[in-house]
Design a protein around this motif. Sequence first.
Motif, mmCIF file in Angstrom:
data_model
loop_
_atom_site.group_PDB
_atom_site.id
_atom_site.type_symbol
_atom_site.label_atom_id
_atom_site.label_comp_id
_atom_site.label_asym_id
_atom_site.label_seq_id
_atom_site.Cartn_x
_atom_site.Cartn_y
_atom_site.Cartn_z
ATOM 1 N N ASP A 145 0.832 -1.206 0.000
ATOM 2 C CA ASP A 145 0.000 0.000 0.000
ATOM 3 C C ASP A 145 0.865 1.254 0.000
ATOM 4 N N LEU A 146 1.935 1.235 0.769
ATOM 5 C CA LEU A 146 2.825 2.382 0.829
ATOM 6 C C LEU A 146 3.532 2.584 -0.513
ATOM 7 N N ARG A 147 3.939 1.491 -1.154
ATOM 8 C CA ARG A 147 4.546 1.591 -2.485
ATOM 9 C C ARG A 147 3.560 2.172 -3.487
ATOM 10 N N LYS A 148 2.302 1.730 -3.409
ATOM 11 C CA LYS A 148 1.277 2.268 -4.310
ATOM 12 C C LYS A 148 1.089 3.759 -4.069
ATOM 13 N N ASP A 149 1.081 4.168 -2.791
ATOM 14 C CA ASP A 149 0.946 5.586 -2.466
ATOM 15 C C ASP A 149 2.125 6.385 -3.017
ATOM 16 N N LEU A 150 3.328 5.834 -2.898
ATOM 17 C CA LEU A 150 4.507 6.514 -3.424
ATOM 18 C C LEU A 150 4.423 6.632 -4.943
ATOM 19 N N ASP A 151 4.055 5.542 -5.601
ATOM 20 C CA ASP A 151 3.895 5.589 -7.060
ATOM 21 C C ASP A 151 2.854 6.620 -7.470
ATOM 22 N N ALA A 152 1.744 6.657 -6.751
ATOM 23 C CA ALA A 152 0.690 7.622 -7.065
ATOM 24 C C ALA A 152 1.194 9.045 -6.832
ATOM 25 N N THR A 153 1.968 9.257 -5.786
ATOM 26 C CA THR A 153 2.515 10.584 -5.513
ATOM 27 C C THR A 153 3.466 11.018 -6.618
ATOM 28 N N VAL A 154 4.322 10.100 -7.061
ATOM 29 C CA VAL A 154 5.267 10.426 -8.140
ATOM 30 C C VAL A 154 4.511 10.712 -9.439
ATOM 31 N N ARG A 155 3.500 9.909 -9.739
ATOM 32 C CA ARG A 155 2.700 10.162 -10.957
ATOM 33 C C ARG A 155 1.984 11.506 -10.867
ATOM 34 N N ALA A 156 1.433 11.800 -9.703
ATOM 35 C CA ALA A 156 0.734 13.079 -9.525
ATOM 36 C C ALA A 156 1.705 14.240 -9.679
ATOM 37 N N ARG A 157 2.922 14.066 -9.200
ATOM 38 C CA ARG A 157 3.925 15.135 -9.335
ATOM 39 C C ARG A 157 4.246 15.385 -10.791
ATOM 40 N N THR A 158 4.398 14.316 -11.569
ATOM 41 C CA THR A 158 4.717 14.511 -12.992
ATOM 42 C C THR A 158 3.551 15.160 -13.727
ATOM 43 N N GLU A 159 2.335 14.851 -13.310
ATOM 44 C CA GLU A 159 1.164 15.433 -13.969
ATOM 45 C C GLU A 159 0.915 16.873 -13.521
ATOM 46 N N LEU A 160 1.100 17.153 -12.238
ATOM 47 C CA LEU A 160 0.776 18.464 -11.701
ATOM 48 C C LEU A 160 1.928 19.463 -11.804
ATOM 49 N N GLY A 161 3.143 18.970 -11.850
ATOM 50 C CA GLY A 161 4.287 19.864 -11.945
ATOM 51 C C GLY A 161 4.861 20.217 -10.588
ATOM 52 N N ASP A 162 5.837 21.131 -10.634
ATOM 53 C CA ASP A 162 6.587 21.492 -9.424
ATOM 54 C C ASP A 162 5.782 22.312 -8.428
ATOM 55 N N ASP A 163 4.692 22.917 -8.857
ATOM 56 C CA ASP A 163 3.906 23.779 -7.962
ATOM 57 C C ASP A 163 3.318 23.020 -6.779
ATOM 58 N N TYR A 164 3.094 21.738 -6.925
ATOM 59 C CA TYR A 164 2.424 20.956 -5.890
ATOM 60 C C TYR A 164 3.384 20.029 -5.135
ATOM 61 N N ASP A 165 4.691 20.227 -5.326
ATOM 62 C CA ASP A 165 5.682 19.345 -4.681
ATOM 63 C C ASP A 165 5.496 19.254 -3.173
ATOM 64 N N SER A 166 5.449 20.387 -2.497
ATOM 65 C CA SER A 166 5.402 20.342 -1.030
ATOM 66 C C SER A 166 4.108 19.698 -0.538
ATOM 67 N N ALA A 167 3.001 19.954 -1.203
ATOM 68 C CA ALA A 167 1.733 19.342 -0.777
ATOM 69 C C ALA A 167 1.773 17.830 -0.981
ATOM 70 N N LEU A 168 2.333 17.392 -2.104
ATOM 71 C CA LEU A 168 2.421 15.945 -2.371
ATOM 72 C C LEU A 168 3.364 15.271 -1.376
ATOM 73 N N ILE A 169 4.495 15.907 -1.113
ATOM 74 C CA ILE A 169 5.460 15.328 -0.167
ATOM 75 C C ILE A 169 4.863 15.284 1.230
ATOM 76 N N ASP A 170 4.207 16.370 1.646
ATOM 77 C CA ASP A 170 3.572 16.388 2.968
ATOM 78 C C ASP A 170 2.529 15.288 3.096
#
Length: 147
Positions: A16-41
């Motif tokens: 589940d944690l790996r899936k969450d990490l993969d989803a976070t990385v995919r979301a970062r590539t789709e959303l761009g650098d503006d949402y980095d801190s929110a995704l990491i948090d």
Amino acid sequence: MSTPDSPDAGLKKDADLRKDLDATVRARTELGDDYDSALIDSFLGKVEQRIDDTVDRRVRRQLAERQMATARSTRRPKDADTWTERFGFAIISLVLAIPLTAICGALAGMTGTIATWVGIVGVNFAQAVRLNPELLSGRRERSGRPD
């Protein structure tokens, strides 16, 4: 179906944690650098919750085991200040220092790394003082031997 304390529950949570990490990385590539801190948090919040759940479960299990051992025997519970506990605390703090240093160094640079190590040293110092209060006074108890 696995219960929270079953051996395969940890594997499921890792997946589940790996899936969450993969989803976070995919979301970062789709959303761009503006949402980095929110995704990491968000991801670190999930990791923190996982650690909290694991620690809570282990503490409850250990407390129950100690209560059972105390109820079954007339022996006094083991003193908390053993060499194994001190050594284990030091090893665990150093093992946890590696990912904490990497995360804080990546997020906050040298300031984050320094803050991380100040915290690690502080926790180990607090543990040492808890086990040996005379460290703060600068005096050692006399053992009857000349120094």
